[in-house]
Design a protein around this motif. Structure first.
Motif, PDB file in Angstrom:
ATOM      1  N   ASP A  40       2.417  -4.847  -7.778  1.00 44.96           N
ATOM      2  CA  ASP A  40       3.849  -5.110  -7.619  1.00 44.96           C
ATOM      3  C   ASP A  40       4.112  -6.523  -7.106  1.00 44.96           C
ATOM      4  O   ASP A  40       5.258  -6.921  -6.910  1.00 44.96           O
ATOM      5  CB  ASP A  40       4.497  -4.080  -6.690  1.00 44.96           C
ATOM      6  CG  ASP A  40       3.938  -4.116  -5.262  1.00 44.96           C
ATOM      7  OD1 ASP A  40       2.994  -4.896  -4.998  1.00 44.96           O
ATOM      8  OD2 ASP A  40       4.433  -3.345  -4.413  1.00 44.96           O
ATOM      9  N   GLY A  41       3.037  -7.297  -6.883  1.00 44.56           N
ATOM     10  CA  GLY A  41       3.202  -8.646  -6.352  1.00 44.56           C
ATOM     11  C   GLY A  41       3.388  -8.688  -4.851  1.00 44.56           C
ATOM     12  O   GLY A  41       3.557  -9.759  -4.267  1.00 44.56           O
ATOM     13  N   PHE A  42       3.361  -7.523  -4.216  1.00 45.15           N
ATOM     14  CA  PHE A  42       3.448  -7.429  -2.762  1.00 45.15           C
ATOM     15  C   PHE A  42       2.109  -6.884  -2.241  1.00 45.15           C
ATOM     16  O   PHE A  42       1.082  -7.526  -2.428  1.00 45.15           O
ATOM     17  CB  PHE A  42       4.628  -6.540  -2.348  1.00 45.15           C
ATOM     18  CG  PHE A  42       5.968  -7.128  -2.658  1.00 45.15           C
ATOM     19  CD1 PHE A  42       6.624  -7.933  -1.748  1.00 45.15           C
ATOM     20  CD2 PHE A  42       6.590  -6.884  -3.877  1.00 45.15           C
ATOM     21  CE1 PHE A  42       7.868  -8.487  -2.025  1.00 45.15           C
ATOM     22  CE2 PHE A  42       7.823  -7.432  -4.172  1.00 45.15           C
ATOM     23  CZ  PHE A  42       8.463  -8.235  -3.246  1.00 45.15           C
ATOM     24  N   ILE A 159      -2.747 -16.152  -0.869  1.00 44.11           N
ATOM     25  CA  ILE A 159      -1.990 -14.908  -0.758  1.00 44.11           C
ATOM     26  C   ILE A 159      -2.838 -13.730  -1.234  1.00 44.11           C
ATOM     27  O   ILE A 159      -2.830 -12.650  -0.631  1.00 44.11           O
ATOM     28  CB  ILE A 159      -0.676 -14.995  -1.557  1.00 44.11           C
ATOM     29  CG1 ILE A 159       0.210 -16.119  -1.015  1.00 44.11           C
ATOM     30  CG2 ILE A 159       0.080 -13.686  -1.498  1.00 44.11           C
ATOM     31  CD1 ILE A 159       1.493 -16.325  -1.808  1.00 44.11           C
ATOM     32  N   TRP A 160      -3.581 -13.924  -2.293  1.00 43.08           N
ATOM     33  CA  TRP A 160      -4.447 -12.856  -2.814  1.00 43.08           C
ATOM     34  C   TRP A 160      -5.561 -12.540  -1.822  1.00 43.08           C
ATOM     35  O   TRP A 160      -5.887 -11.373  -1.584  1.00 43.08           O
ATOM     36  CB  TRP A 160      -5.005 -13.249  -4.165  1.00 43.08           C
ATOM     37  CG  TRP A 160      -5.936 -12.248  -4.789  1.00 43.08           C
ATOM     38  CD1 TRP A 160      -7.235 -12.435  -5.125  1.00 43.08           C
ATOM     39  CD2 TRP A 160      -5.637 -10.892  -5.166  1.00 43.08           C
ATOM     40  NE1 TRP A 160      -7.780 -11.308  -5.691  1.00 43.08           N
ATOM     41  CE2 TRP A 160      -6.810 -10.334  -5.721  1.00 43.08           C
ATOM     42  CE3 TRP A 160      -4.498 -10.095  -5.077  1.00 43.08           C
ATOM     43  CZ2 TRP A 160      -6.874  -9.017  -6.184  1.00 43.08           C
ATOM     44  CZ3 TRP A 160      -4.556  -8.784  -5.546  1.00 43.08           C
ATOM     45  CH2 TRP A 160      -5.727  -8.263  -6.084  1.00 43.08           C
ATOM     46  N   HIS A 161      -6.158 -13.556  -1.228  1.00 41.81           N
ATOM     47  CA  HIS A 161      -7.196 -13.332  -0.216  1.00 41.81           C
ATOM     48  C   HIS A 161      -6.644 -12.502   0.947  1.00 41.81           C
ATOM     49  O   HIS A 161      -7.329 -11.620   1.479  1.00 41.81           O
ATOM     50  CB  HIS A 161      -7.721 -14.668   0.307  1.00 41.81           C
ATOM     51  CG  HIS A 161      -8.594 -15.384  -0.673  1.00 41.81           C
ATOM     52  ND1 HIS A 161      -8.878 -16.735  -0.573  1.00 41.81           N
ATOM     53  CD2 HIS A 161      -9.260 -14.945  -1.762  1.00 41.81           C
ATOM     54  CE1 HIS A 161      -9.674 -17.084  -1.566  1.00 41.81           C
ATOM     55  NE2 HIS A 161      -9.916 -16.024  -2.293  1.00 41.81           N
ATOM     56  N   LYS A 162      -5.426 -12.795   1.343  1.00 44.77           N
ATOM     57  CA  LYS A 162      -4.812 -12.055   2.454  1.00 44.77           C
ATOM     58  C   LYS A 162      -4.650 -10.577   2.093  1.00 44.77           C
ATOM     59  O   LYS A 162      -4.918  -9.686   2.919  1.00 44.77           O
ATOM     60  CB  LYS A 162      -3.459 -12.669   2.806  1.00 44.77           C
ATOM     61  CG  LYS A 162      -2.696 -11.964   3.932  1.00 44.77           C
ATOM     62  CD  LYS A 162      -1.438 -12.751   4.267  1.00 44.77           C
ATOM     63  CE  LYS A 162      -0.608 -12.057   5.329  1.00 44.77           C
ATOM     64  NZ  LYS A 162       0.093 -10.873   4.799  1.00 44.77           N
ATOM     65  N   ILE A 163      -4.224 -10.310   0.864  1.00 47.87           N
ATOM     66  CA  ILE A 163      -4.070  -8.928   0.417  1.00 47.87           C
ATOM     67  C   ILE A 163      -5.419  -8.211   0.423  1.00 47.87           C
ATOM     68  O   ILE A 163      -5.538  -7.060   0.860  1.00 47.87           O
ATOM     69  CB  ILE A 163      -3.443  -8.882  -0.988  1.00 47.87           C
ATOM     70  CG1 ILE A 163      -2.012  -9.429  -0.953  1.00 47.87           C
ATOM     71  CG2 ILE A 163      -3.462  -7.469  -1.546  1.00 47.87           C
ATOM     72  CD1 ILE A 163      -1.059  -8.643  -0.091  1.00 47.87           C
TER      73      ILE A 163
END
Length: 378
Positions: A40-42, A159-163
């Motif tokens: 969902d991009g979140f 941002i992806w690493h954080k997820i």
């Protein structure tokens, strides 16, 4: 309903999970990574399929020659575009999928130049042609808006690493994600809510591959075996680490071609095996130097990218950092897929007008979205 409105209407729901293909062809120029992610991009994501499709010797040599001499770049862009299209088709065929199963494509392209200080970055490949051929919307030119606004435009994977980090139960913070591709970059995540830094730290596989090709007729140093047979020249390392790059505060990003010229000038006069051994050690020392910019020392360091297969690089990292070094696979992640997955995730954020860069990571004072949307012409 116009074509653009049709797609935006379908994607505009923030809770909508989008089946997305991410494409990555890094500065090591060895091939294309293709990852399928539903997100969902979140915070919600489900990692699906992944494949790497290696460039032929002919394409790889064409890339190197065209980039070095700045010739036939239009023709090269077409070659790269078609290779990406065929790679997507092969992935879909292997897993029994159709283009109708895919909602969106995130196309990074092949970086040939990156000069954010001069306000430009250049990735070859045509997102519109991919969209027209596959009848799927494509997001491309992820770095362009950030650079135009005065940012570094790279790295964009924070941002992806954080997820990913937040998906680990009992994660230890702060942590670092180290990607060793053609160049090496890190994401420093201070706690579950804050990504404090994301920047290039120095060389990766790029110059190691060049030396392997030039002196040993090998595309790369398999497992780092040649590097392990050489001797590390600490005097050369000391000279390299005097470069102003290593004292420059982040945010910062490297143009691989320009930085490698300096690296090779420092390596003159030593044997090819010693060059490889020295460069492999440089990765660890670059990380050690970069950690001086961080607020707190990391409790764990996750390694992705082709460099994690190089035993000489990994020995250097473990010598410097001990038991906090982990390959991505130790958390059931695919260390080859991380960046392609990141651009699938970023494509979804882009089409929802969500930020791709946050917290001044690229030098911008505000969070910004980016990317160029190409819709299939029907």
């Amino acid at each position: 309903m116009k074509t653009r409105d049709k797609y935006i209407y379908n994607y505009n729901n923030k809770e909508n999970n989008i089946m997305t293909i991410g494409l990555m062809s890094g500065t090591s120029m060895d091939g294309v990574d293709v990852a399928l992610v539903k997100t969902d991009g979140f915070k919600n994501f489900k990692i699906k399929n992944f494949e790497t499709f290696c460039y032929s010797d002919e394409i790889r040599k064409l890339l190197q020659k065209s980039i070095r001499l700045k010739i036939n770049l239009s023709g090269l862009s077409e070659v790269i575009t078609n290779f990406h299209i065929n790679s997507i088709k092969l992935l879909l065929k292997k897993y029994g999928l159709s283009v109708k199963n895919i909602d969106l494509i995130g196309f990074h392209g092949q970086t040939i130049m990156h000069h954010p200080a001069e306000g430009w970055t250049w990735q070859l490949g045509n997102g519109q042609d991919i969209s027209n051929e596959l009848k799927i919307p494509v997001i491309s030119n992820f770095r362009y808006r950030d650079v135009c606004l005065g940012g570094e435009g790279a790295p964009l994977v924070a941002i992806w690493h954080k997820i990913l980090a937040n998906s680990i139960i009992n994660q230890k913070y702060p942590c670092i994600f180290l990607n060793i591709g053609g160049v090496s970059n890190i994401t420093y995540i201070e706690d579950c809510d804050n990504v404090s830094y994301c920047f290039d730290i120095g060389i990766g596989n790029g110059p190691i591959d060049q030396i392997s090709q030039q002196y040993f007729s090998k595309i790369f140093d398999h497992d780092g075996n040649i590097s392990l047979s050489g001797n590390i020249n600490y005097s050369v390392l000391k000279d390299i680490l005097k470069h102003q790059w290593f004292t420059k505060k982040p945010p910062k990003s490297i143009d691989r071609n320009e930085f490698n010229k300096f690296i090779f000038s420092c390596l003159e006069g030593i044997s090819a095996r010693d060059k490889l051994a020295t460069l492999s050690k440089l990765v660890a020392l670059s990380l050690k130097s970069s950690i001086n910019f961080l607020n707190l020392k990391p409790k764990c360091i996750y390694i992705s990218g082709g460099g994690r297969y190089n035993k000489a690089i990994m020995h250097g990292l473990k010598d410097e950092f001990g038991n906090i070094i982990f390959k991505m696979e130790e958390n059931n992640w695919n260390g080859d897929a991380i960046e392609a997955q990141a651009f699938a995730y970023l494509a979804v954020r882009s089409i929802k007008s969500l930020p791709l860069t946050i917290n001044n990571l690229t030098g911008l004072s505000r969070d910004v979205s980016g990317g160029v949307l190409s819709l299939p012409i029907t």
